[in-house]
Design a protein around this motif. Structure first.
Motif, PDB file in Angstrom:
ATOM      1  N   TYR A   1       0.829  -1.207   0.000  1.00 39.95           N
ATOM      2  CA  TYR A   1       0.000   0.000   0.000  1.00 39.95           C
ATOM      3  C   TYR A   1       0.863   1.255   0.000  1.00 39.95           C
ATOM      4  O   TYR A   1       1.685   1.441   0.899  1.00 39.95           O
ATOM      5  CB  TYR A   1      -0.916   0.007   1.227  1.00 39.95           C
ATOM      6  N   THR A   2       0.659   2.108  -0.991  1.00 47.26           N
ATOM      7  CA  THR A   2       1.309   3.413  -1.030  1.00 47.26           C
ATOM      8  C   THR A   2       0.326   4.431  -0.458  1.00 47.26           C
ATOM      9  O   THR A   2      -0.792   4.592  -0.972  1.00 47.26           O
ATOM     10  CB  THR A   2       1.687   3.800  -2.463  1.00 47.26           C
ATOM     11  N   LEU A   3       0.706   5.125   0.599  1.00 45.14           N
ATOM     12  CA  LEU A   3      -0.210   5.989   1.331  1.00 45.14           C
ATOM     13  C   LEU A   3      -0.268   7.385   0.732  1.00 45.14           C
ATOM     14  O   LEU A   3       0.763   8.001   0.450  1.00 45.14           O
ATOM     15  CB  LEU A   3       0.215   6.062   2.798  1.00 45.14           C
ATOM     16  N   ASP A   4      -1.486   7.874   0.545  1.00 42.83           N
ATOM     17  CA  ASP A   4      -1.703   9.178  -0.089  1.00 42.83           C
ATOM     18  C   ASP A   4      -2.750   9.954   0.704  1.00 42.83           C
ATOM     19  O   ASP A   4      -3.932   9.614   0.702  1.00 42.83           O
ATOM     20  CB  ASP A   4      -2.152   8.991  -1.536  1.00 42.83           C
ATOM     21  N   TRP A   5      -2.296  10.986   1.404  1.00 41.53           N
ATOM     22  CA  TRP A   5      -3.188  11.821   2.197  1.00 41.53           C
ATOM     23  C   TRP A   5      -3.881  12.846   1.304  1.00 41.53           C
ATOM     24  O   TRP A   5      -3.310  13.331   0.333  1.00 41.53           O
ATOM     25  CB  TRP A   5      -2.406  12.553   3.281  1.00 41.53           C
ATOM     26  N   ARG A   6      -5.104  13.213   1.662  1.00 43.98           N
ATOM     27  CA  ARG A   6      -5.835  14.251   0.933  1.00 43.98           C
ATOM     28  C   ARG A   6      -6.331  15.303   1.913  1.00 43.98           C
ATOM     29  O   ARG A   6      -6.636  14.992   3.081  1.00 43.98           O
ATOM     30  CB  ARG A   6      -7.023  13.646   0.183  1.00 43.98           C
ATOM     31  N   PRO A   7      -6.418  16.569   1.464  1.00 47.21           N
ATOM     32  CA  PRO A   7      -6.992  17.596   2.330  1.00 47.21           C
ATOM     33  C   PRO A   7      -8.447  17.262   2.650  1.00 47.21           C
ATOM     34  O   PRO A   7      -9.175  16.751   1.793  1.00 47.21           O
ATOM     35  CB  PRO A   7      -6.888  18.874   1.484  1.00 47.21           C
ATOM     36  N   TYR A   8      -8.855  17.560   3.874  1.00 47.19           N
ATOM     37  CA  TYR A   8     -10.257  17.333   4.235  1.00 47.19           C
ATOM     38  C   TYR A   8     -10.958  18.656   4.530  1.00 47.19           C
ATOM     39  O   TYR A   8     -11.937  19.006   3.885  1.00 47.19           O
ATOM     40  CB  TYR A   8     -10.360  16.389   5.424  1.00 47.19           C
ATOM     41  N   ALA A   9     -10.459  19.406   5.503  1.00 48.52           N
ATOM     42  CA  ALA A   9     -11.108  20.663   5.870  1.00 48.52           C
ATOM     43  C   ALA A   9     -10.100  21.588   6.539  1.00 48.52           C
ATOM     44  O   ALA A   9      -9.109  21.140   7.122  1.00 48.52           O
ATOM     45  CB  ALA A   9     -12.303  20.422   6.789  1.00 48.52           C
ATOM     46  N   GLN A  10     -10.385  22.878   6.462  1.00 52.21           N
ATOM     47  CA  GLN A  10      -9.577  23.898   7.144  1.00 52.21           C
ATOM     48  C   GLN A  10     -10.513  24.759   7.967  1.00 52.21           C
ATOM     49  O   GLN A  10     -11.419  25.405   7.437  1.00 52.21           O
ATOM     50  CB  GLN A  10      -8.826  24.757   6.129  1.00 52.21           C
ATOM     51  N   VAL A  11     -10.319  24.741   9.291  1.00 49.12           N
ATOM     52  CA  VAL A  11     -11.128  25.578  10.172  1.00 49.12           C
ATOM     53  C   VAL A  11     -10.204  26.544  10.897  1.00 49.12           C
ATOM     54  O   VAL A  11      -8.978  26.403  10.877  1.00 49.12           O
ATOM     55  CB  VAL A  11     -11.921  24.714  11.179  1.00 49.12           C
ATOM     56  N   GLU A  12     -10.777  27.539  11.548  1.00 46.19           N
ATOM     57  CA  GLU A  12      -9.980  28.579  12.175  1.00 46.19           C
ATOM     58  C   GLU A  12      -9.255  28.059  13.416  1.00 46.19           C
ATOM     59  O   GLU A  12      -9.720  27.136  14.086  1.00 46.19           O
ATOM     60  CB  GLU A  12     -10.880  29.762  12.561  1.00 46.19           C
ATOM     61  N   GLY A  13      -8.119  28.674  13.688  1.00 52.43           N
ATOM     62  CA  GLY A  13      -7.400  28.374  14.910  1.00 52.43           C
ATOM     63  C   GLY A  13      -6.226  27.430  14.723  1.00 52.43           C
ATOM     64  O   GLY A  13      -6.027  26.839  13.653  1.00 52.43           O
ATOM     65  N   VAL A  14      -5.434  27.311  15.790  1.00 50.64           N
ATOM     66  CA  VAL A  14      -4.307  26.386  15.792  1.00 50.64           C
ATOM     67  C   VAL A  14      -4.821  24.956  15.683  1.00 50.64           C
ATOM     68  O   VAL A  14      -5.833  24.606  16.293  1.00 50.64           O
ATOM     69  CB  VAL A  14      -3.475  26.562  17.082  1.00 50.64           C
ATOM     70  N   SER A  15      -4.141  24.127  14.901  1.00 51.73           N
ATOM     71  CA  SER A  15      -4.546  22.733  14.654  1.00 51.73           C
ATOM     72  C   SER A  15      -5.884  22.663  13.935  1.00 51.73           C
ATOM     73  O   SER A  15      -6.671  21.724  14.135  1.00 51.73           O
ATOM     74  CB  SER A  15      -4.599  21.932  15.961  1.00 51.73           C
ATOM     75  N   GLY A  16      -6.124  23.647  13.072  1.00 49.60           N
ATOM     76  CA  GLY A  16      -7.391  23.690  12.337  1.00 49.60           C
ATOM     77  C   GLY A  16      -7.345  23.020  10.975  1.00 49.60           C
ATOM     78  O   GLY A  16      -8.359  23.019  10.261  1.00 49.60           O
ATOM     79  N   GLU A  17      -6.206  22.448  10.599  1.00 49.24           N
ATOM     80  CA  GLU A  17      -6.116  21.748   9.314  1.00 49.24           C
ATOM     81  C   GLU A  17      -6.391  20.262   9.525  1.00 49.24           C
ATOM     82  O   GLU A  17      -5.716  19.605  10.318  1.00 49.24           O
ATOM     83  CB  GLU A  17      -4.738  21.923   8.683  1.00 49.24           C
ATOM     84  N   PHE A  18      -7.360  19.747   8.790  1.00 49.15           N
ATOM     85  CA  PHE A  18      -7.710  18.331   8.868  1.00 49.15           C
ATOM     86  C   PHE A  18      -7.382  17.650   7.540  1.00 49.15           C
ATOM     87  O   PHE A  18      -7.686  18.183   6.462  1.00 49.15           O
ATOM     88  CB  PHE A  18      -9.198  18.146   9.174  1.00 49.15           C
ATOM     89  N   ARG A  19      -6.744  16.493   7.635  1.00 45.13           N
ATOM     90  CA  ARG A  19      -6.450  15.693   6.447  1.00 45.13           C
ATOM     91  C   ARG A  19      -6.969  14.275   6.643  1.00 45.13           C
ATOM     92  O   ARG A  19      -7.166  13.823   7.781  1.00 45.13           O
ATOM     93  CB  ARG A  19      -4.946  15.663   6.155  1.00 45.13           C
ATOM     94  N   CYS A  20      -7.148  13.597   5.526  1.00 42.49           N
ATOM     95  CA  CYS A  20      -7.729  12.256   5.548  1.00 42.49           C
ATOM     96  C   CYS A  20      -6.828  11.278   4.803  1.00 42.49           C
ATOM     97  O   CYS A  20      -6.284  11.600   3.745  1.00 42.49           O
ATOM     98  CB  CYS A  20      -9.118  12.285   4.900  1.00 42.49           C
ATOM     99  N   LEU A  21      -6.665  10.101   5.359  1.00 42.14           N
ATOM    100  CA  LEU A  21      -5.959   9.002   4.712  1.00 42.14           C
ATOM    101  C   LEU A  21      -6.946   7.857   4.535  1.00 42.14           C
ATOM    102  O   LEU A  21      -7.546   7.394   5.500  1.00 42.14           O
ATOM    103  CB  LEU A  21      -4.777   8.541   5.564  1.00 42.14           C
ATOM    104  N   ALA A  22      -7.124   7.423   3.293  1.00 43.38           N
ATOM    105  CA  ALA A  22      -8.024   6.305   2.999  1.00 43.38           C
ATOM    106  C   ALA A  22      -7.250   5.236   2.240  1.00 43.38           C
ATOM    107  O   ALA A  22      -6.694   5.512   1.179  1.00 43.38           O
ATOM    108  CB  ALA A  22      -9.229   6.778   2.185  1.00 43.38           C
ATOM    109  N   VAL A  23      -7.204   4.043   2.784  1.00 44.96           N
ATOM    110  CA  VAL A  23      -6.492   2.927   2.163  1.00 44.96           C
ATOM    111  C   VAL A  23      -7.514   1.904   1.689  1.00 44.96           C
ATOM    112  O   VAL A  23      -8.361   1.459   2.463  1.00 44.96           O
ATOM    113  CB  VAL A  23      -5.510   2.270   3.149  1.00 44.96           C
ATOM    114  N   SER A  24      -7.425   1.557   0.409  1.00 43.64           N
ATOM    115  CA  SER A  24      -8.353   0.602  -0.182  1.00 43.64           C
ATOM    116  C   SER A  24      -7.763  -0.802  -0.131  1.00 43.64           C
ATOM    117  O   SER A  24      -6.624  -1.024  -0.548  1.00 43.64           O
ATOM    118  CB  SER A  24      -8.641   0.988  -1.641  1.00 43.64           C
TER     119      SER A  24
END
Length: 315
Positions: free
Chosen positions: A193-216
């Motif tokens: 499995y080669t892992l590929d993260w994708r952006p999910y959401a950006q909300v305000e504040g510190v630690s407001g960036e969310f990313r998603c990893l989906a492995v098939s």
């Protein structure tokens, strides 16, 4: 075996692209209160996008004599998808979503264990996906960059080195915890499995960036010699072969058939998946009896299957 997503990316129950579900989910729910909240919201949205797909939360699966719980099983006419979710977070407090909600995410400090548990999900999905029409998805959503960021080259080796899941990492084979010092954490992956993260959401504040990893995870390939081995042991359990169409080939009567899963090999499909193998993959009913045919095979049978076998048999 190298595992790559199908053209256009993996689908849920053979019908809905996973990317479409995640894109819409991010618009409605950029943040979740908990992993259970994520599971429920994903299932609810999937029903809106594809009402014909049935979703089942916390589905029991048997393995080595014990019951494991699958986070979400999605059932469609073209196929089935087993999904495991992980939601490790950093502390974040704020308002997000439509309509707006207040959130107070806690800090999951042990990200080495988050990596371990995600890889374990992948191993479980490889085990669960045993039929040609099944696929698995291991989904991790986080706002902790340490999970997706490649480690510095000069740093010391950590106990979870083999379990790193950063962008571009390739996972395959046997993974050792602390270089094998703690064997219960050893994991073995069948696929590559080669892992590929994708952006999910950006909300305000510190630690407001969310990313998603989906492995098939693809269905397990057929293992040559399995049937011969089962015959040699006298424990031929239900496999991909169809049940006997002639009811006279079924031994005994309902009163003599043991309750499920008595008498089944723990490694058999009937035992591991705890589903009706008499009717095949299309049946989602809970098995109640174990039926044996004259060729030595055993079948997990739901209540409807038992009723259909009550006439025309020889004991």
């Amino acid at each position: 075996m190298t595992t790559t997503p199908p053209p256009g990316g993996p689908t849920v129950a053979g019908q809905v692209p996973l990317s479409a579900v995640l894109d819409e989910l991010a618009q409605r729910r950029p943040v979740f209160h908990s992993e259970a909240d994520l599971q429920h919201s994903f299932a609810q949205l999937l029903w809106e996008l594809a009402p014909e797909v049935r979703s089942r939360l916390e589905v029991p699966r048997r393995h080595n004599g014990r019951v494991e719980r699958l986070d979400l099983l999605c059932l469609g006419s073209p196929g089935r998808t087993a999904i495991e979710f992980k939601y490790p977070t950093r502390r974040w407090t704020g308002t997000a979503g439509t309509p707006p909600e207040d959130y107070a995410l806690r800090n999951h400090a042990a990200m080495d264990l988050a990596r371990l548990h995600f890889v374990r999900d992948m191993v479980r999905l490889e085990r669960f996906c045993s039929q040609p029409d099944e696929n698995g998805l291991a989904v991790l959503l986080t706002n902790d960059p340490s999970l997706w960021t490649p480690p510095a080259a000069a740093r010391k080796r950590t106990r979870d080195e083999d379990f790193r899941i950063h962008q571009g990492r390739v996972l395959t084979g046997t993974l050792l915890w602390a270089e094998g010092a703690y064997k219960p954490h050893t994991c073995t992956l069948r696929g590559t499995y080669t892992l590929d993260w994708r952006p999910y959401a950006q909300v305000e504040g510190v630690s407001g960036e969310f990313r998603c990893l989906a492995v098939s995870v693809s269905p397990a390939p057929a293992k040559l010699g399995d049937q011969a081995a089962e015959e040699a042991e006298g424990t031929r359990e239900a496999t991909a072969l169809p049940p006997p169409s002639d009811k006279s080939h079924v031994l005994g009567s309902p009163g003599s058939w043991p309750d499920f899963p008595e008498g089944l090999d723990p490694q058999s499909v009937s035992f591991r998946e705890a589903r009706c193998t008499w009717h095949g993959t299309a049946c989602t009913e809970t098995p109640v009896k174990v039926v044996r045919s004259r060729d030595g095979r055993r079948w997990a049978a739901c209540a409807q299957a038992v009723r259909s076998l009550t006439t025309g048999r020889e004991s």
